[in-house]
Design a protein around this motif. Sequence first.
Motif, mmCIF file in Angstrom:
data_model
loop_
_atom_site.group_PDB
_atom_site.id
_atom_site.type_symbol
_atom_site.label_atom_id
_atom_site.label_comp_id
_atom_site.label_asym_id
_atom_site.label_seq_id
_atom_site.Cartn_x
_atom_site.Cartn_y
_atom_site.Cartn_z
ATOM 1 N N GLY A 140 -14.509 4.900 16.060
ATOM 2 C CA GLY A 140 -15.933 5.140 15.943
ATOM 3 C C GLY A 140 -16.672 4.082 15.611
ATOM 4 O O GLY A 140 -16.343 2.886 15.638
ATOM 5 N N ASP A 141 -18.121 4.137 15.055
ATOM 6 C CA ASP A 141 -18.754 3.140 14.842
ATOM 7 C C ASP A 141 -18.531 2.543 13.567
ATOM 8 O O ASP A 141 -17.760 3.045 12.689
ATOM 9 N N PHE A 142 -19.229 1.459 13.133
ATOM 10 C CA PHE A 142 -19.247 0.840 11.932
ATOM 11 C C PHE A 142 -19.799 1.639 10.819
ATOM 12 O O PHE A 142 -20.715 2.484 10.807
ATOM 13 N N GLU A 177 -10.621 -4.947 16.028
ATOM 14 C CA GLU A 177 -11.039 -4.430 17.248
ATOM 15 C C GLU A 177 -12.184 -3.648 17.237
ATOM 16 O O GLU A 177 -13.050 -3.878 18.333
ATOM 17 N N LEU A 178 -12.614 -3.046 16.285
ATOM 18 C CA LEU A 178 -14.015 -2.403 16.100
ATOM 19 C C LEU A 178 -15.205 -3.584 16.276
ATOM 20 O O LEU A 178 -15.930 -3.585 16.989
ATOM 21 N N LEU A 183 -19.240 -6.430 19.864
ATOM 22 C CA LEU A 183 -19.480 -7.559 20.757
ATOM 23 C C LEU A 183 -19.706 -7.264 22.094
ATOM 24 O O LEU A 183 -20.580 -7.756 22.682
ATOM 25 N N HIS A 184 -18.584 -6.633 22.729
ATOM 26 C CA HIS A 184 -18.702 -6.269 24.034
ATOM 27 C C HIS A 184 -19.930 -5.334 24.470
ATOM 28 O O HIS A 184 -20.542 -5.563 25.272
ATOM 29 N N VAL A 185 -20.155 -4.296 23.384
ATOM 30 C CA VAL A 185 -21.143 -3.439 23.536
ATOM 31 C C VAL A 185 -22.476 -3.949 23.765
ATOM 32 O O VAL A 185 -23.523 -3.891 24.531
ATOM 33 N N ALA A 279 -10.365 -12.809 20.555
ATOM 34 C CA ALA A 279 -9.091 -13.007 20.012
ATOM 35 C C ALA A 279 -8.966 -12.664 18.840
ATOM 36 O O ALA A 279 -10.313 -12.920 17.824
ATOM 37 N N ALA A 280 -8.025 -12.120 18.066
ATOM 38 C CA ALA A 280 -7.932 -11.898 16.748
ATOM 39 C C ALA A 280 -6.466 -12.114 16.024
ATOM 40 O O ALA A 280 -5.690 -12.163 17.007
#
Length: 459
Positions: A140-142, A177-178, A183-185, A279-280
Amino acid sequence: MTTKRILVVDDEAKMRRILELALKSMGHEVEQAGDGEEALAKIESGSFDLVLTDLRMPRLDGIGLLTALRDAGSDLPVIVMTAYGTIETAVAAMKVGAADYVIRPFEMETIEMAVTRALTMQVVQRENRFLKDEVSRGWGDFVGTSQAMQALYALLRQVAPARSSVFVVGETGTGKELVARALHVASGRSGLFVPINCAAIPADLLESELFGHVKGAFTGAARDRIGKCELASGGTLFLDEITEMPIGLQAKLLRVLQESVIEKVGSNVATPVDLRVVAATNREPQHSVDAGMLRRDLYFRLNVVRVDVPLLRDRRDDIPLLVDYFIQKYSVELSRAPPRMSPEALGILETYAWPGNVRELENLIERAMVLCRGDTITVAHLPAELASTTVSEPVATAGSPAGASLGPSLALRPHVDELERRLIESALEAASNNKAAAARLLEISERALWYKIKRYGLS
């Protein structure tokens, strides 16, 4: 549209040649087969993106070819050409799995439109399958309005539009990952967000997962496979737990990042890719470099921008918001009215250490929702050990007994409780019994302070 490999199947050599010229003029590679059996042999030994086949042929006709492909589990799109354009033949072809059909005689524009439509639908279906899997795994969202989260949001807004690589660092369960998805969106990139957990895939399979492979590259490689890098082209590739990637494979990844090309396992053909890499790791990256787990040159290439994800214990003000969010989430999943959280239970959650961060909180709320049959989640619905492991890290102040003799007992909890009680009394006195001001002095939430006042029997 990029170049695709198309197999034209027809028992008339002249028709095969006409179709070959038309498809090549569209920029595609074309091979020919004279009937269904020859087509199956070519498909078995090569890789194609589309089959264009006549319906009536000797030995194995178009319906037989379609049936054989589907029985073998192939999802290769097939367009059927037929001079017998009845409803029955069209329905039969579509039932067996044809992507489309065209009726002969036809204009070349009709074939071009059908080919473009089938290839586009193939990409859409592949992306839809991928996105469906990813949505089912999403968080879900932040959620959070704390100062730490506001700082994170500001940094992400700055970084997102750039193509620069990002290194996300944070403990397990913080939501790395969130961050990558956000960042991608916000980047506006049109491609997919493609995650891969480098720690979850065996080392001998990870290269194939990243770069793909061609048929026959190794035992079990029964068909060509697209790797995550190619799938993420135009979008974002998320490399979770990057420090777990074998050193040898890190060198190949570095080449991909530097040259923007990949080579599938078993192939020497370079395929261009357009990647934004995030990366993470749950380790300190520099320590991994010093320990030989992460190549220094790869680290420098990935660490253009570093994003540190705040720990849950460093943003306790967000805990009530997160609790409400997860209660609503699991109320939907469990098809029940959302219960409320009792102040005593919430007070315990706000003072717990949360070594597992947000993921641990989510799991705890899910557990409480399953156990709670009424309209209120109470302390009884929380793990019994939770209250005994809450953490309030008091700072020794003037007049506090932090340096006093502990007496004969060395049990930690009674002394910590006594120290905490005295500090709360001191804060209340200094704040003239103003609970909000006392909470600020103690650096805890007002709700947590009310819980502790009740726990210690303070007026």
